[in-house]
Design a protein around this motif. Structure first.
Motif, PDB file in Angstrom:
ATOM      1  N   THR A  16       0.855  -1.178   0.000  1.00  0.00           N
ATOM      2  CA  THR A  16       0.000   0.000   0.000  1.00  0.00           C
ATOM      3  C   THR A  16       0.890   1.227   0.000  1.00  0.00           C
ATOM      4  O   THR A  16       2.114   1.114  -0.042  1.00  0.00           O
ATOM      5  CB  THR A  16      -0.927  -0.014   1.238  1.00  0.00           C
ATOM      6  OG1 THR A  16      -1.870   1.056   1.149  1.00  0.00           O
ATOM      7  CG2 THR A  16      -0.140   0.103   2.533  1.00  0.00           C
ATOM      8  N   PRO A  44      -2.497  -0.495  -4.572  1.00  0.00           N
ATOM      9  CA  PRO A  44      -3.513   0.514  -4.883  1.00  0.00           C
ATOM     10  C   PRO A  44      -3.675   0.702  -6.389  1.00  0.00           C
ATOM     11  O   PRO A  44      -2.699   0.662  -7.145  1.00  0.00           O
ATOM     12  CB  PRO A  44      -2.981   1.775  -4.209  1.00  0.00           C
ATOM     13  CG  PRO A  44      -2.172   1.252  -3.051  1.00  0.00           C
ATOM     14  CD  PRO A  44      -1.542  -0.015  -3.560  1.00  0.00           C
ATOM     15  N   ILE A  87      -6.499   2.590   3.994  1.00  0.00           N
ATOM     16  CA  ILE A  87      -6.235   1.254   3.450  1.00  0.00           C
ATOM     17  C   ILE A  87      -7.375   0.274   3.713  1.00  0.00           C
ATOM     18  O   ILE A  87      -7.311  -0.873   3.259  1.00  0.00           O
ATOM     19  CB  ILE A  87      -4.919   0.667   4.004  1.00  0.00           C
ATOM     20  CG1 ILE A  87      -5.058   0.309   5.493  1.00  0.00           C
ATOM     21  CG2 ILE A  87      -3.759   1.612   3.749  1.00  0.00           C
ATOM     22  CD1 ILE A  87      -3.840  -0.438   6.042  1.00  0.00           C
TER      23      ILE A  87
END
Length: 426
Positions: A16, A44, A87
């Motif tokens: 992430t 992502p 997240i």
């Protein structure tokens, strides 16, 4: 009879954050694929083009880019909460991806530190999964021993370990656990599992193997780090190694003295004031300057002939002809500058940047300047000291030689591959 499984584990890489977080995992993913593993990158969604450009299979995770506009993202205390909330959707998508994997295919989750606890939640649903946690920088790991700074605050070497432990407990109990632990425990209760009280304890105990993505001379193994632990190396990765320096930038570099290179991270959307101060500081010193940022609006609109803006250029190609690099202290940028032997002025804002900058300073490879103290005068003074210091130039050369003599990352990737491919417990 071989002690390795006939079917190599599917390596599911979960990361992430910014491109700086992604690149080390792409380097690991490429190496593991070359060793015969099926590799899937969960990252992502805005990073999907970078993953596919690397030739790796990508499963994009939902991510809201509006988080980049939140000024608290770069706050030394509140930033963690911003990142954790950002997240959530991605970690839920990771749960669905893992649940859909073939049950007869061995699987290892190679995860970013922020995904360790969620990987453990997935293992509760599929006990055969193995977890490898990869730590990008020394400050990703809690320790009371090698602790030059805690966030923006310097920790004196004489401070007793009991006081350092108390400080860490204060950080966890006020800035980390209240954000994370209730959310994780709600899921654990639904799984019929006991609650946790410390996020950092969970991050240490959950992995089957932990790996440092930096060399021991940058951050030495500590007695209170997790075990088993494999000490690694910088997984330097350039998404466009074939890219050449733009003709205009080449012309600028050749037109005068070696310039100062200034960048402040791919995820920083609040760098305009910093760039303006850097330009004024360079003019005060009579130095040429290059701004590297994808955001032209952050750079002063009317640049003098002694300044140049470029949206992208491989730092590795540019730094050998630079006088110095001014940057935020991200571990990837720090490592590239160390490899090039370029003096660094680190201006940290949050996360690992303070610790990285302090390690650069301790190796006499650069200086640090706190972001809240940046002004034209302080930048000019720091740059003057950086450029005139014989000790720093000697330190940069020594670190460059050390990196050139290193064993590289191949041994680390080999060890990961062999370890996760063994039958039985790691």
């Amino acid at each position: 009879m071989s002690d390795y499984s006939t079917v190599l584990p599917h390596i599911v890489v979960v990361t992430t954050g910014s491109a700086g977080d992604l690149f080390p995992f792409l380097r690991l993913g490429i190496g593991l694929r070359e060793r015969g593993h099926k590799v899937t990158i969960l990252a992502p969604q805005m990073h999907e083009p970078l993953v596919r450009h690397a030739g790796l299979e990508c499963h994009p995770l939902p991510a809201d880019p509006v988080v980049l506009d939140d000024p608290d993202l770069w706050h030394p205390r509140r930033g963690f909460g911003v990142v954790w909330r950002a997240i959530r959707d991605g970690m839920e998508a990771m749960r669905a991806f893992v649940a859909a994997l073939p049950p007869d295919q061995p699987c290892t989750l190679l995860v970013h530190p922020l995904a360790v606890a969620h990987a453990d939640l997935r293992r509760a649903e599929r006990p055969d999964i193995r977890i490898v946690a990869a730590y990008l920088a020394p400050s990703n790991l809690r320790t009371v021993h090698d602790l030059p700074v805690l966030g923006p605050f310097p920790i004196p070497g004489w401070l007793p370990l009991t006081v350092r432990r108390w400080l860490w407990n204060m950080v966890e109990s006020t800035a980390i656990n209240p954000v994370v632990v209730p959310e994780l425990n709600a899921i654990r209760r639904a799984q019929g599992r006991a609650p946790i009280s410390s996020y950092m304890d969970e991050m240490y105990s959950a992995p089957d193997l932990s790996v440092t993505l930096f060399p021991e001379w940058f951050g030495a193994r500590q007695p209170d780090w997790p075990s088993p632990l494999l000490c690694g190396d910088f997984p330097l990765y350039d998404p466009h190694p074939e890219a050449s320096i733009a003709p205009g930038l080449v012309q600028f570099m050749r037109a005068g003295s070696a310039p100062i290179i200034v960048t402040h991270g791919t995820a920083n959307m609040h760098a305009a004031a910093f760039f303006a101060s850097a330009l004024a500081a360079a003019e005060r010193l009579g130095r040429r300057i290059v701004f590297l940022t994808a955001h032209r609006a952050h750079v002063p609109a009317n640049l003098p002939p002694t300044a140049f803006w470029q949206d992208y250029c491989p730092l590795a190609a540019l730094l050998p002809d630079a006088a110095a690099l001014v940057h935020h202290g991200g571990i990837g940028t720090t490592a590239v500058a160390l490899r090039a032997g370029t003096p660094q002025l680190v201006v940290p804002m949050a996360y690992d940047q303070f610790d990285n900058g302090e390690r650069v300073r301790a190796m006499h490879a650069g200086l640090t300047l706190k972001a809240n103290r940046v002004s034209v005068r302080t930048l000019a003074d720091a740059l003057h000291s950086l450029l005139q210091s014989p000790e720093i130039h000697i330190g940069c050369s020594a670190v460059k030689e050390r990196l050139a003599a290193g064993a590289g990352l191949d041994a680390v990737i080999d060890a990961i591959s062999k370890t996760v491919s063994k039958t039985g417990k790691i």
